[in-house]
Design a protein around this motif. Structure first.
Motif, PDB file in Angstrom:
ATOM      1  N   ALA A 192      38.573  15.958  39.347  1.00 40.44           N
ATOM      2  CA  ALA A 192      38.419  16.535  40.712  1.00 40.44           C
ATOM      3  C   ALA A 192      37.990  17.875  40.777  1.00 40.44           C
ATOM      4  O   ALA A 192      37.048  18.275  41.443  1.00 40.44           O
ATOM      5  CB  ALA A 192      39.599  16.064  41.721  1.00 40.44           C
ATOM      6  N   LEU A 193      38.884  18.749  39.982  1.00 38.07           N
ATOM      7  CA  LEU A 193      38.483  20.089  39.884  1.00 38.07           C
ATOM      8  C   LEU A 193      37.082  20.416  39.471  1.00 38.07           C
ATOM      9  O   LEU A 193      36.388  21.209  40.190  1.00 38.07           O
ATOM     10  CB  LEU A 193      39.602  20.862  39.142  1.00 38.07           C
ATOM     11  CG  LEU A 193      40.888  20.981  39.600  1.00 38.07           C
ATOM     12  CD1 LEU A 193      41.683  21.825  38.545  1.00 38.07           C
ATOM     13  CD2 LEU A 193      40.575  22.391  40.533  1.00 38.07           C
ATOM     14  N   SER A 249      42.882  12.725  36.115  1.00 42.84           N
ATOM     15  CA  SER A 249      42.218  12.456  37.538  1.00 42.84           C
ATOM     16  C   SER A 249      41.847  13.910  38.290  1.00 42.84           C
ATOM     17  O   SER A 249      40.985  14.099  38.657  1.00 42.84           O
ATOM     18  CB  SER A 249      42.993  11.615  38.092  1.00 42.84           C
ATOM     19  OG  SER A 249      42.631  11.455  39.416  1.00 42.84           O
ATOM     20  N   MET A 250      42.999  14.668  38.486  1.00 43.43           N
ATOM     21  CA  MET A 250      42.955  16.012  38.945  1.00 43.43           C
ATOM     22  C   MET A 250      41.990  16.878  38.456  1.00 43.43           C
ATOM     23  O   MET A 250      41.320  17.788  38.808  1.00 43.43           O
ATOM     24  CB  MET A 250      44.398  16.631  38.957  1.00 43.43           C
ATOM     25  CG  MET A 250      45.384  15.888  39.962  1.00 43.43           C
ATOM     26  SD  MET A 250      44.703  15.726  41.741  1.00 43.43           S
ATOM     27  CE  MET A 250      44.366  13.830  41.889  1.00 43.43           C
ATOM     28  N   PRO A 302      38.566  10.263  41.687  1.00 44.58           N
ATOM     29  CA  PRO A 302      37.724  11.382  41.485  1.00 44.58           C
ATOM     30  C   PRO A 302      36.254  11.400  41.848  1.00 44.58           C
ATOM     31  O   PRO A 302      35.541  12.100  42.580  1.00 44.58           O
ATOM     32  CB  PRO A 302      37.766  11.760  40.240  1.00 44.58           C
ATOM     33  CG  PRO A 302      38.969  11.037  39.649  1.00 44.58           C
ATOM     34  CD  PRO A 302      39.034   9.758  40.500  1.00 44.58           C
ATOM     35  N   PRO A 330      40.741  18.099  44.704  1.00 50.23           N
ATOM     36  CA  PRO A 330      41.791  17.421  44.150  1.00 50.23           C
ATOM     37  C   PRO A 330      42.716  16.778  45.080  1.00 50.23           C
ATOM     38  O   PRO A 330      43.287  15.654  45.112  1.00 50.23           O
ATOM     39  CB  PRO A 330      42.646  18.415  43.366  1.00 50.23           C
ATOM     40  CG  PRO A 330      41.585  19.390  43.065  1.00 50.23           C
ATOM     41  CD  PRO A 330      40.535  19.584  44.225  1.00 50.23           C
ATOM     42  N   CYS A 362      41.036  13.995  46.813  1.00 52.23           N
ATOM     43  CA  CYS A 362      40.890  13.050  45.565  1.00 52.23           C
ATOM     44  C   CYS A 362      42.370  12.101  45.569  1.00 52.23           C
ATOM     45  O   CYS A 362      42.361  10.979  45.850  1.00 52.23           O
ATOM     46  CB  CYS A 362      40.763  13.432  44.425  1.00 52.23           C
ATOM     47  SG  CYS A 362      40.841  12.436  42.991  1.00 52.23           S
ATOM     48  N   ALA A 363      43.447  12.957  45.705  1.00 47.34           N
ATOM     49  CA  ALA A 363      44.616  12.305  45.670  1.00 47.34           C
ATOM     50  C   ALA A 363      45.124  11.492  47.067  1.00 47.34           C
ATOM     51  O   ALA A 363      45.582  10.395  47.085  1.00 47.34           O
ATOM     52  CB  ALA A 363      45.643  13.360  45.847  1.00 47.34           C
TER      53      ALA A 363
END
Lengths: 267, 262
Positions: free
Chosen positions: B207-208, B203-204, B102, B157, B160-161
């Motif tokens: 990122a958001l 993690s998501m 992230p 996100p 990031c993934a």
């Protein structure tokens, strides 16, 4: 031009408008009016608040005091949402065009029509081509604004400003930086717009010769005051500050000062 | 300068910061309003997702791969001292998913897309394009700002993934192919150590939030820039600096509040 055109009621009125940016006063108790269906040219030195005056009419900036009537609406009292209604009757030609540089010329003109869903895509395309054709810009639909010359850009911007057929067209320095041929062409287009549709034109300019060719009324912004009248009135004024502004050769001797329709450009 | 002058200056600057934060909050609310109210400009969103997301793919993937390879190399050389090289998958996976993915993705996207967003909006201010829209009764918040800000939240996100995926691939390549670690051990260590709620969702979420911060700061700085060339430059620079610092500070608080288990 006032000598051949009957007096018209005011379309835009400034009443005791005061405007300052921080400590710099731009307008001090400015009161003036612009006649409906006429071409008014706003003259003044650099920093005299000519462009600010147009932005005040459009509600892009707010005055510190005073009233600005566009038709019957006092734009100083309107919210941003209410201003959007007033602006549907206003078109503005910005000095550098202000076309969206990421969109093609076609999409720039189509944008206000699409936003209001004014017709099908085919109808919008037809209206855009018609509008471009009216300013002599056929075949440039797919070009980006950055690919146009200065004169073409100004004409494309004029076409966009007129696409919604506004009652009032505000023009900020439409002649600056143009070669004589492009300049005369823009003059012709502005005169034609006024004559064909009766659109009220407010033109900010430094160009004295164009002012004589176009204007029905001139508003001269001087430090702390404004003076208005016909071009001839101002050019022959006994006020040295006013006359000095027109001291470009001898304007009263100029063939530009011939009255009547012959003063209009070949539209 | 006297102490009183210094205190006055400090007070003045503090007030300015508070005023700016207030303006930014109002700006965020205006973006929210423009997002909810029609017209909905799907085409503008697709354009911005392409500009911000698709055009950032290469830099994010290459950076993810490089970071993963370095992590794999450093991690293996460190773990092997303790005879724990079998935990390489877990170390790399958790590092990338919880923190590096992230944060580094946000910093990369801020550098590439955030600065470009601020510069584009600021140059639209300078060339009166936003005023041109207003004069056509088109709200710049709806057509320019909200698609850019919201697209940033949407793409972060996903980028990031991808960063994490390429990072793990890089670490796998170094650990298994170059260092000779058993692939089964690497993958089982990786899968057994990752928890869905704590690690993946956390993690998501990061990122958001980072996407929201980057989008908000970039559009705000561009929109409120001075209409000059220096204004464009200042908007771009301050976007990169402010967004990066905001992401790093926010990272700590999200980590603490989300309650990542050790």
């Amino acid at each position: 031009m006032d000598s051949v055109r009957s007096p018209a009621p005011p379309h835009v009125q400034f009443e005791n408008v005061h405007m300052a940016f921080d400590d710099r006063v731009v307008h001090r108790s400015l009161s003036c009016s612009f006649a409906r269906g006429r071409i008014s040219v706003i003259l003044g030195g650099s920093g005299s608040g000519k462009s600010t005056l147009l932005r005040l009419i459009g509600g892009l900036v707010r005055p510190d005091a005073g009233r600005i009537l566009v038709g019957s609406s006092d734009v100083t009292q309107l919210s941003e949402a209410e201003l959007f209604d007033v602006r549907t009757g206003l078109g503005m030609l910005f000095q550098h065009g202000a076309l969206l540089d990421s969109l093609t010329v076609f999409d720039n003109l189509a944008l206000p029509l699409r936003e209001r869903a004014l017709g099908s895509e085919a109808e919008i395309a037809e209206r855009v081509r018609e509008q471009l054709s009216s300013v002599g810009l056929d075949g440039v639909e797919t070009l980006l604004p950055g690919q146009l010359s200065g004169g073409m850009l100004r004409r494309a911007a004029l076409a966009r400003a007129m696409i919604l057929r506004p009652e009032i067209l505000l023009c900020d320095e439409p002649f600056s930086g143009l070669d004589p041929i492009s300049l005369r062409r823009i003059e012709s287009l502005l005169a034609a717009i006024n004559q064909r549709s009766g659109t009220t034109l407010l033109v900010v300019s430094h160009h004295i010769a164009s002012t004589f060719r176009l204007a029905d009324q001139v508003v001269l912004l001087l430090p702390g005051r404004s003076v208005s009248g016909t071009p001839r009135d101002l050019a022959t004024s006994s006020d040295p500050e006013v006359a000095g502004f027109f001291d470009e050769g001898s304007p009263t001797q100029s063939p530009l000062l011939t009255d009547g329709a012959s003063r209009r450009m070949d539209t | 300068m006297t102490v009183a002058d210094a205190l006055r200056e400090l007070g003045f600057r503090s007030l300015r910061v508070v005023a700016q934060l207030g303006q930014m909050l109002l700006f965020a609310l205006a973006i929210g309003r423009a997002t909810i109210l029609p017209p909905y400009r799907l085409r503008r969103y697709l354009e911005e997702i392409h500009n911000l997301g698709v055009l950032s793919l290469v830099i994010v993937c290459i950076s993810g791969l490089a970071v993963g390879m370095v992590l794999g190399l450093q991690g293996y050389n460190t773990l092997v001292r303790f005879g724990a090289e079998g935990s390489l998958g877990a170390v790399v996976g958790l590092s990338l998913i919880r923190e590096l993915g992230p944060v580094l993705t946000a910093l990369l996207v801020i550098g590439r897309a955030g600065s470009a967003t601020a510069a584009e909006i600021a140059s639209m201010v300078t060339t009166e394009q936003l005023d041109g829209l207003r004069m056509m009764s088109i709200d710049p918040m709806g057509i320019v700002v909200s698609p850019k800000a919201n697209s940033m939240v949407f793409v972060m996100p996903m980028l990031c993934a991808l960063f994490i995926l390429f990072g793990i691939t890089g670490a796998y390549f170094v650990g298994v192919t170059l260092m000779g670690l058993d692939p089964g051990i690497f993958l089982s260590s990786l899968s057994s150590s990752i928890r869905f709620r704590d690690d993946i969702v956390g993690s998501m979420l990061k990122a958001l939030i980072f996407g929201f911060l980057a989008g908000l700061i970039a559009t705000f700085r561009g929109y409120t820039s001075a209409p000059t060339a220096a204004g464009v430059s200042a908007a771009t620079t301050s976007t990169v600096v402010l967004s990066s610092v905001a992401v790093l500070i926010c990272d700590y608080f999200v980590t603490a509040l989300w309650g990542f288990d050790i």
